[in-house]
Motif scaffolding. Structure first.
Motif, PDB file in Angstrom:
ATOM      1  N   MET A   1      47.898  40.985  35.790  1.00 19.97           N
ATOM      2  CA  MET A   1      48.943  40.125  36.350  1.00 19.97           C
ATOM      3  C   MET A   1      48.513  38.657  36.324  1.00 19.97           C
ATOM      4  O   MET A   1      49.315  37.765  36.000  1.00 19.97           O
ATOM      5  N   ILE A   2      47.250  38.415  36.647  1.00 24.69           N
ATOM      6  CA  ILE A   2      46.745  37.036  36.621  1.00 24.69           C
ATOM      7  C   ILE A   2      46.738  36.508  35.190  1.00 24.69           C
ATOM      8  O   ILE A   2      47.120  35.355  34.929  1.00 24.69           O
ATOM      9  N   ARG A   3      46.316  37.347  34.257  1.00 22.43           N
ATOM     10  CA  ARG A   3      46.243  36.916  32.857  1.00 22.43           C
ATOM     11  C   ARG A   3      47.618  36.568  32.303  1.00 22.43           C
ATOM     12  O   ARG A   3      47.774  35.601  31.553  1.00 22.43           O
ATOM     13  N   THR A   4      48.616  37.363  32.699  1.00 30.65           N
ATOM     14  CA  THR A   4      49.972  37.132  32.180  1.00 30.65           C
ATOM     15  C   THR A   4      50.790  36.204  33.065  1.00 30.65           C
ATOM     16  O   THR A   4      51.983  36.010  32.823  1.00 30.65           O
ATOM     17  N   LYS A   5      50.157  35.682  34.136  1.00 30.84           N
ATOM     18  CA  LYS A   5      50.821  34.737  35.037  1.00 30.84           C
ATOM     19  C   LYS A   5      52.105  35.325  35.620  1.00 30.84           C
ATOM     20  O   LYS A   5      53.198  34.776  35.487  1.00 30.84           O
TER      21      LYS A   5
ATOM     22  N   LYS B   1      55.893  39.301  42.515  1.00 34.00           N
ATOM     23  CA  LYS B   1      55.231  40.525  42.067  1.00 34.00           C
ATOM     24  C   LYS B   1      53.906  40.716  42.788  1.00 34.00           C
ATOM     25  O   LYS B   1      53.536  41.840  43.165  1.00 34.00           O
ATOM     26  N   PHE B   2      53.183  39.613  43.014  1.00 35.74           N
ATOM     27  CA  PHE B   2      51.932  39.706  43.769  1.00 35.74           C
ATOM     28  C   PHE B   2      52.195  40.182  45.200  1.00 35.74           C
ATOM     29  O   PHE B   2      51.453  40.995  45.743  1.00 35.74           O
ATOM     30  N   VAL B   3      53.247  39.666  45.808  1.00 41.17           N
ATOM     31  CA  VAL B   3      53.603  40.080  47.165  1.00 41.17           C
ATOM     32  C   VAL B   3      53.953  41.554  47.198  1.00 41.17           C
ATOM     33  O   VAL B   3      53.539  42.303  48.100  1.00 41.17           O
ATOM     34  N   LEU B   4      54.726  41.995  46.206  1.00 41.75           N
ATOM     35  CA  LEU B   4      55.125  43.400  46.140  1.00 41.75           C
ATOM     36  C   LEU B   4      53.903  44.305  46.022  1.00 41.75           C
ATOM     37  O   LEU B   4      53.806  45.341  46.702  1.00 41.75           O
TER      38      LEU B   4
END
Length: 667
Positions: free
Chosen positions: A327-331, A336-339
């Motif tokens: 997720m970090i790599r694809t920004k 989505k991070f919260v989910l």
């Protein structure tokens, strides 16, 4: 009686723990190594779920229940996994699996399993002695009678088995019944006695399910490496902690069955989390395998589910780490991070709730036996409960752990081993308190039960250690071969011969090390618990002989008054005649207590006669005063002692000091 005559029971036990699950695994789409590895745990699910459902349909327990459940489950699995949108993914992954599991891998795994099975079977047979011997210990009185209870009632449901010992419905009647139902099934299929069927199931759990499951887990982790798989099979026979401790302590036969299949459950979690680099399955198939494996573990023994939860934590965290990193790599978006964060917290809360709820009533009767430092040493040395060190396997496991740390790959496997070790250390070294109760209360704070989990991951780590050692030796051999034989073709032949010789040498060395070390001594010293005529046995040879005649001397509808502490209760398991008390922990009614205390006075006491009529007692067994554990409660049955001088009963049969009486008063 010889083990040769018990072969039909052994073959029947092997068939019922392999074939139904193999059919279900095939229908799900698993092949080769995965099919064999998942077959046992899926068979346990089929037997357990079928046994629970059968009473609601008015069907008695038998092979028909297993076959129908297997057919229905397999048909449903076939339909679900053959949906059109699964075809493309299924084809590509099947090709990958077939490329990964070639014949060298399959043959090496099969040979490892076979060698491990033979080594374990040899030691288990030495431990038991005669095939109709029994473990002369506390829990086995319940286990043997529970098998007869299933045969007698036709009900093998986990929701009902506890009623034999006085359960009155609901949770009081719940007891994990898969092990007992398998033993009953073996008796139904072959006509073997209950003790023979029990030993057959234990032998199959130890020497078939365990090596199959742990070699499968090893394959999922290390990949298609023949020497590692063969070594894992051999090393599965090298631990005291499993299966031998559970065969002796307790005995904990349902735990034995659940632990033997647990490695397959861990492998299913790895499939779901997609952490096996060389043996991947479609998500739907992986999830179905996990969901279908859980009932088999739970209905064999509920603690296996808690163990699976604990060992899944490092695996799931590794998957979460990879997912978040991607997720970090694809920004990915903040939403989505919260989910992911909310889902992770919710999952953690669910695990904590399940951990606290899926456990028996609090019990802290077993105290720590070690310091924390000493318990850590026992984990590293694979010498739990102050048993001898398993040296070679422990060294290989340390090498395997070092390989993981150095490569920074599969750290989750090391995490699984640390979780197993942590649970053991807490129970073995922590003082009684909230921590010990919270972390190990599921296992009654019994360190023997937790020790049994250590070999699951020690085998895999040691297999990685074998690979690391083999890779180092292979590189050195390549350099040496280059110097000795410059010709490329001859050098390849020389290297191949050296490699084969190396594999053979490793397996021979491991086989010798696992059998010449602590296992041999422990088995020799523990045979005592299966012998009949010791100062601690609850059944002597004379009592065996009397029980063998009991069925022809006591009517089928009779009830026999017994003292369960001296082995009398086993008349039910051995002779299929009802007894007043099936186990030492059974709930007693007032009438039962009166019979236990005063049956000898029935010819002079109307109150005792009322109790005799209420309990329908018509016979009594006097097996003397050699009691299990010499427990104080064993002496609370004075009404069943010295019956020869009582006018309330008449002697029917006698073998040595074992006596059968008929109640002649109160008619």
């Amino acid at each position: 009686m010889s083990w040769l005559t018990s072969l039909p029971a052994l073959f029947a036990a092997a068939a019922v723990v392999l074939l139904p699950g193999a059919a279900l695994a095939w229908s799900l789409g698993f092949r080769r190594t995965s099919l064999l590895g998942l077959a046992p745990v899926l068979s346990l699910s089929i037997a357990g779920v079928g046994a629970v459902l059968a009473p609601f349909l008015g069907v008695g327990w038998g092979i028909g229940v297993v076959l129908v459940t297997a057919v229905l489950a397999s048909a449903a699995a076939w339909a679900i996994t053959r949906r059109p949108w699964q075809r493309g993914e299924r084809t590509s992954l099947r090709q990958a699996v077939q490329q990964g599991d070639g014949w060298p891998t399959l043959v090496a795994g099969a040979l490892g399993i076979a060698v491990g099975a033979l080594l374990i079977a040899r030691r288990v047979i030495q431990l038991i002695g005669e095939p109709d011997n029994i473990s002369q210990r506390y829990d086995n009185v319940f286990h043997l009678n529970a098998v007869r209870f299933i045969l007698d009632t036709g009900n093998a449901s986990t929701l009902n088995l506890g009623s034999m010992a006085g359960g009155t419905g609901g949770l009081s009647s719940v007891y994990p019944a898969v092990w007992h139902s398998l033993a009953a099934l073996v008796t139904q299929l072959t006509g073997a006695s209950v003790p023979v069927s029990v030993n057959a199931v234990n032998l199959v759990a130890s020497a078939v399910i365990w090596p199959v499951s742990v070699v499968f887990l090893t394959r999922v982790v290390i990949g298609p490496r023949p020497i590692g798989l063969m070594a894992a099979g051999v090393m599965s026979a090298g631990f005291l902690a499993f299966p031998y401790l559970l065969l002796v302590w307790g005995p904990l036969f349902p735990n034995l069955l659940s632990v033997s299949a647990l490695p397959a459950g861990v492998a299913a979690v790895i499939f779901v989390c997609r952490l096996s680099w060389t043996l991947r399955e479609p998500p739907l198939r992986a999830w179905l395998a996990l969901l279908l494996a859980v009932p088999g573990l739970a209905l064999s023994h509920m603690s296996a589910v808690n163990a699976l939860l604990a060992f899944s934590i490092p695996i799931v965290l590794a998957r979460l780490f990879l997912y978040v990193r991607e997720m970090i790599r694809t920004k990915a978006s903040p939403a989505k991070f919260v989910l992911v964060a909310v889902a992770s917290v919710a999952a953690a809360a669910a695990v904590v709730v399940a951990w606290q709820k899926l456990r028996p009533a609090p019990y802290n009767g077993w105290t720590p036996h070690q310091t924390v430092a000493g318990a850590i040493g026992e984990v590293i040395a694979n010498g739990p409960m102050k048993t001898d060190v398993t040296l070679i396997i422990s060294v290989l496991a340390v090498i395997g752990a070092a390989r993981i740390v150095r490569r920074r790959a599969q750290l989750w496997l090391l995490g699984c081993y640390l979780v197993a070790g942590f649970l053991y250390v807490v129970d073995a070294g922590f003082a009684a308190g909230w921590a010990r109760a919270f972390f190990t209360g599921t296992w009654y704070q019994d360190t023997y039960r937790l020790a049994a989990y250590l070999p699951i991951f020690a085998v895999v780590l040691a297999a990685l250690g074998v690979l690391a050692t083999a890779d180092t030796l292979k590189a050195a051999a390549g350099v040496l071969a280059l110097k000795l034989q410059p010709d490329g073709v001859r050098r390849m032949r020389l290297t191949g011969v050296a490699g084969f010789a190396g594999i053979l040498a490793v397996c021979l060395a491991l086989g010798w090390a696992t059998q010449a070390g602590p296992v041999r001594g422990y088995v020799a010293s523990s045979q005592y618990f299966f012998e009949r005529d010791t100062k601690d046995s609850i059944l002597s040879s004379d009592e065996y002989a009397l029980l063998a005649r009991l069925g022809s001397e006591v009517p089928e509808d009779a009830v026999i008054a017994v003292n369960p502490w001296n082995g009398g209760a086993l008349a039910y398991a051995f002779s299929d005649r009802k007894v007043l008390e099936f186990h030492m922990g059974q709930r007693e009614t007032k009438s039962m207590r009166t019979v236990a205390q005063s049956l000898a006075d029935a010819d002079t006491s109307p109150a005792v006669c009322d109790a005799v009529k209420a309990t329908k007692v018509s016979y009594a067994l006097d097996f003397g005063t050699q009691y299990l554990l010499n427990h104080p409660e064993s002496r609370t049955y004075p009404g069943l002692q010295n019956l020869s001088s009582s006018g309330a009963v008449k002697l029917v049969d006698q073998q040595g000091n074992a006596k059968l009486f008929k109640v002649v008063a109160c008619s």
